[in-house]
Design a protein around this motif. Structure first.
Motif, PDB file in Angstrom:
ATOM      1  N   ASN A   3       0.826  -1.207   0.000  1.00  0.00           N
ATOM      2  CA  ASN A   3       0.000   0.000   0.000  1.00  0.00           C
ATOM      3  C   ASN A   3       0.861   1.257   0.000  1.00  0.00           C
ATOM      4  OD1 ASN A   3      -2.462  -1.438   0.100  1.00  0.00           O
ATOM      5  ND2 ASN A   3      -2.329  -1.636   2.325  1.00  0.00           N
ATOM      6  N   SER A   4       2.006   1.194   0.664  1.00  0.00           N
ATOM      7  CA  SER A   4       2.900   2.355   0.714  1.00  0.00           C
ATOM      8  C   SER A   4       3.399   2.730  -0.676  1.00  0.00           C
ATOM      9  CB  SER A   4       4.081   2.071   1.642  1.00  0.00           C
ATOM     10  OG  SER A   4       4.799   0.917   1.207  1.00  0.00           O
ATOM     11  N   HIS A   5       3.557   1.746  -1.560  1.00  0.00           N
ATOM     12  CA  HIS A   5       3.990   2.043  -2.922  1.00  0.00           C
ATOM     13  C   HIS A   5       2.902   2.808  -3.672  1.00  0.00           C
ATOM     14  CE1 HIS A   5       6.652  -1.699  -2.353  1.00  0.00           C
ATOM     15  NE2 HIS A   5       7.419  -0.641  -2.258  1.00  0.00           N
ATOM     16  N   LEU A   6       1.647   2.421  -3.480  1.00  0.00           N
ATOM     17  CA  LEU A   6       0.553   3.140  -4.136  1.00  0.00           C
ATOM     18  C   LEU A   6       0.513   4.590  -3.682  1.00  0.00           C
ATOM     19  CD1 LEU A   6      -0.308   0.248  -4.929  1.00  0.00           C
ATOM     20  CD2 LEU A   6      -2.669   0.945  -4.536  1.00  0.00           C
ATOM     21  N   ASN A   7       0.737   4.820  -2.380  1.00  0.00           N
ATOM     22  CA  ASN A   7       0.762   6.191  -1.877  1.00  0.00           C
ATOM     23  C   ASN A   7       1.910   6.976  -2.489  1.00  0.00           C
ATOM     24  OD1 ASN A   7      -1.432   5.619  -0.201  1.00  0.00           O
ATOM     25  ND2 ASN A   7      -0.128   4.981   1.505  1.00  0.00           N
ATOM     26  N   MET A   8       3.063   6.329  -2.626  1.00  0.00           N
ATOM     27  CA  MET A   8       4.231   6.988  -3.215  1.00  0.00           C
ATOM     28  C   MET A   8       3.988   7.315  -4.682  1.00  0.00           C
ATOM     29  SD  MET A   8       8.153   5.525  -3.397  1.00  0.00           S
ATOM     30  CE  MET A   8       7.671   4.042  -4.310  1.00  0.00           C
ATOM     31  N   TRP A   9       3.328   6.396  -5.397  1.00  0.00           N
ATOM     32  CA  TRP A   9       3.085   6.584  -6.824  1.00  0.00           C
ATOM     33  C   TRP A   9       1.881   7.479  -7.115  1.00  0.00           C
ATOM     34  CZ3 TRP A   9       3.518   0.601  -7.509  1.00  0.00           C
ATOM     35  CH2 TRP A   9       4.879   0.239  -7.526  1.00  0.00           C
ATOM     36  N   GLY A  10       0.998   7.648  -6.119  1.00  0.00           N
ATOM     37  CA  GLY A  10      -0.184   8.461  -6.328  1.00  0.00           C
ATOM     38  C   GLY A  10      -1.194   7.810  -7.260  1.00  0.00           C
ATOM     39  N   ILE A  11      -1.361   6.484  -7.150  1.00  0.00           N
ATOM     40  CA  ILE A  11      -2.314   5.768  -7.990  1.00  0.00           C
ATOM     41  C   ILE A  11      -3.296   5.013  -7.102  1.00  0.00           C
ATOM     42  CG2 ILE A  11      -0.624   5.513  -9.856  1.00  0.00           C
ATOM     43  CD1 ILE A  11      -0.425   2.537  -9.072  1.00  0.00           C
ATOM     44  N   THR A  12      -4.381   4.539  -7.688  1.00  0.00           N
ATOM     45  CA  THR A  12      -5.396   3.788  -6.959  1.00  0.00           C
ATOM     46  C   THR A  12      -5.216   2.290  -7.182  1.00  0.00           C
ATOM     47  OG1 THR A  12      -6.972   3.761  -8.800  1.00  0.00           O
ATOM     48  CG2 THR A  12      -7.003   5.692  -7.346  1.00  0.00           C
ATOM     49  N   PRO A  13      -5.809   1.455  -6.321  1.00  0.00           N
ATOM     50  CA  PRO A  13      -5.776   0.006  -6.560  1.00  0.00           C
ATOM     51  C   PRO A  13      -6.345  -0.367  -7.927  1.00  0.00           C
ATOM     52  CG  PRO A  13      -6.467   0.444  -4.316  1.00  0.00           C
ATOM     53  CD  PRO A  13      -6.408   1.782  -5.007  1.00  0.00           C
ATOM     54  N   GLN A  14      -7.357   0.361  -8.392  1.00  0.00           N
ATOM     55  CA  GLN A  14      -7.941   0.069  -9.703  1.00  0.00           C
ATOM     56  C   GLN A  14      -6.933   0.339 -10.812  1.00  0.00           C
ATOM     57  OE1 GLN A  14     -11.136  -1.267 -10.236  1.00  0.00           O
ATOM     58  NE2 GLN A  14     -10.270  -1.625 -12.277  1.00  0.00           N
ATOM     59  N   ASN A  15      -6.171   1.452 -10.689  1.00  0.00           N
ATOM     60  CA  ASN A  15      -5.104   1.731 -11.659  1.00  0.00           C
ATOM     61  C   ASN A  15      -4.115   0.569 -11.708  1.00  0.00           C
ATOM     62  OD1 ASN A  15      -4.948   5.201 -10.572  1.00  0.00           O
ATOM     63  ND2 ASN A  15      -6.125   4.324 -12.268  1.00  0.00           N
ATOM     64  N   LEU A  16      -3.753   0.081 -10.523  1.00  0.00           N
ATOM     65  CA  LEU A  16      -2.780  -1.008 -10.428  1.00  0.00           C
ATOM     66  C   LEU A  16      -3.327  -2.274 -11.072  1.00  0.00           C
ATOM     67  CD1 LEU A  16       0.006  -1.738  -9.147  1.00  0.00           C
ATOM     68  CD2 LEU A  16      -1.283  -2.581  -7.177  1.00  0.00           C
ATOM     69  N   TYR A  17      -4.581  -2.603 -10.773  1.00  0.00           N
ATOM     70  CA  TYR A  17      -5.193  -3.806 -11.332  1.00  0.00           C
ATOM     71  C   TYR A  17      -5.276  -3.723 -12.857  1.00  0.00           C
ATOM     72  CZ  TYR A  17      -8.729  -7.264 -12.555  1.00  0.00           C
ATOM     73  OH  TYR A  17      -9.398  -8.307 -13.145  1.00  0.00           O
ATOM     74  N   ASP A  18      -5.713  -2.580 -13.375  1.00  0.00           N
ATOM     75  CA  ASP A  18      -5.829  -2.415 -14.831  1.00  0.00           C
ATOM     76  C   ASP A  18      -4.479  -2.578 -15.505  1.00  0.00           C
ATOM     77  OD1 ASP A  18      -8.527  -1.952 -14.539  1.00  0.00           O
ATOM     78  OD2 ASP A  18      -8.358   0.228 -14.628  1.00  0.00           O
ATOM     79  N   THR A  19      -3.428  -2.022 -14.888  1.00  0.00           N
ATOM     80  CA  THR A  19      -2.083  -2.125 -15.454  1.00  0.00           C
ATOM     81  C   THR A  19      -1.599  -3.571 -15.445  1.00  0.00           C
ATOM     82  OG1 THR A  19      -1.539   0.116 -14.708  1.00  0.00           O
ATOM     83  CG2 THR A  19       0.305  -1.355 -15.218  1.00  0.00           C
ATOM     84  N   ALA A  20      -1.771  -4.255 -14.306  1.00  0.00           N
ATOM     85  CA  ALA A  20      -1.309  -5.641 -14.192  1.00  0.00           C
ATOM     86  C   ALA A  20      -2.080  -6.559 -15.124  1.00  0.00           C
ATOM     87  CB  ALA A  20      -1.448  -6.117 -12.745  1.00  0.00           C
ATOM     88  N   ARG A  21      -3.357  -6.293 -15.304  1.00  0.00           N
ATOM     89  CA  ARG A  21      -4.177  -7.129 -16.182  1.00  0.00           C
ATOM     90  C   ARG A  21      -3.679  -7.060 -17.621  1.00  0.00           C
ATOM     91  NH1 ARG A  21     -10.802  -6.806 -16.711  1.00  0.00           N
ATOM     92  NH2 ARG A  21     -11.024  -8.536 -18.177  1.00  0.00           N
TER      93      ARG A  21
END
Length: 300
Positions: free
Chosen positions: A150-168
């Protein structure tokens, strides 16, 4: 010598052997499924990346008679083989645009990783959880993975949905799936058709058709069941509904639903293999899933 005394003593002995140029640190690391391991990190400044050498197996060897000097020398040898000889720039990891092309997902067990899931972004999936990692590739360091917190998402300024879409988008591209018969893989491993010699007579007469679904690296390949259209394509090849047996985090076994075996028997088989043959940190699930071709649905 008990375990706690052993790991502290080995740390001191390794530090003495390596000298002042290397800092030897003892860490307790939580692996998948809440498996805790104790490892030594050997940090050679100014390098920011260091190998971690786990001590748990060494303690078992010590109990069987291996001496402390032999273990210390082995750790020193492993360090020399894996040490990073050049400083590696890790500043890039603070910029999501520099890491996004190598973000992928994997599957882990939800119940066995409840503490970990408090710290990392995840998506629930049946009795499992989809979590995310960065695929690290460097010509000096080699290949590895970094679990995204979660700390990485805060550092990157992205949401879990952004992360999921990218990984998918990335995972199928970076780690294409492989679907092969179990017999083909066993023959490849055994280097020839002699694999039949190791099969019980009952399986020779009435073999259960089994297939293996994993990725091209056969590492964290159980996540292939999440790839777009993959299960549909498997169903097209088989021409029938099928069971998905989560044999480990690395792969799944596919069994057509028309086999003369009850689902409960398949579940018992999965649980027995998990209990006796799979390392605890590689267990994915004790359940069996069913894929319904008509509705394109995977369920417990």
């Amino acid at each position: 010598m008990n375990y706690e005394d052993f790991i502290c003593y080995v740390q001191r002995e390794v530090q003495t052997k390596m000298g002042e140029g290397v800092r030897v640190e003892l860490h307790r690391v939580m692996k998948n499924n809440s498996v805790q391991l104790d490892g030594l990190s050997l940090v050679e400044l100014p390098h920011s990346i260091s190998p971690t050498i786990y001590l748990n197996d060494y303690y078992e060897e010590y109990q069987k008679g291996r001496t402390i000097p032999e273990i210390v020398q082995d750790i020193a040898d492993v360090y020399q083989e894996t040490r990073v000889e050049m400083a590696v720039d890790t500043d890039f990891y603070s910029d999501f645009e520099k890491v996004r092309d190598f973000v992928a997902f994997k599957l882990i067990n939800y119940r066995r990783n409840r503490e970990l899931l408090k710290k990392v972004p995840f998506v629930p999936c049946m009795d499992l959880a989809i979590v995310f990692y960065y695929i690290f590739r460097d010509e000096n360091v080699g290949k590895g993975t970094i679990l995204i917190h979660n700390s990485h998402l805060n550092m990157w300024g992205i949401t879990p949905q952004n992360l999921y879409d990218t990984a998918r988008q990335n995972t199928l591209k970076l780690l294409p799936y492989e679907f092969r018969s179990m017999m083909d893989i066993m023959m490849e491993v055994m280097e020839g058709p002699s694999v039949s010699e190791f099969m019980p007579d009952s399986e020779k007469e009435n073999p259960i058709p089994m297939y293996v679904l994993s990725n091209c690296e056969r590492n964290l390949g159980a996540a292939c069941i999440l790839y777009d259209s993959v299960l549909s394509e498997v169903g097209e090849q088989l021409g029938k509904d099928f069971y998905v047996l989560p044999s480990s985090v690395h792969e799944c076994i596919i069994v057509p639903c028309d086999v003369a075996v009850l689902k409960e028997e398949l579940r018992d088989m999965v649980r027995e293999i998990n209990a006796t043959q799979i390392p605890p940190e590689e267990i994915l699930s004790d359940e069996v899933y069913v894929y319904d071709r008509e509705n394109h649905r995977l369920s417990l």
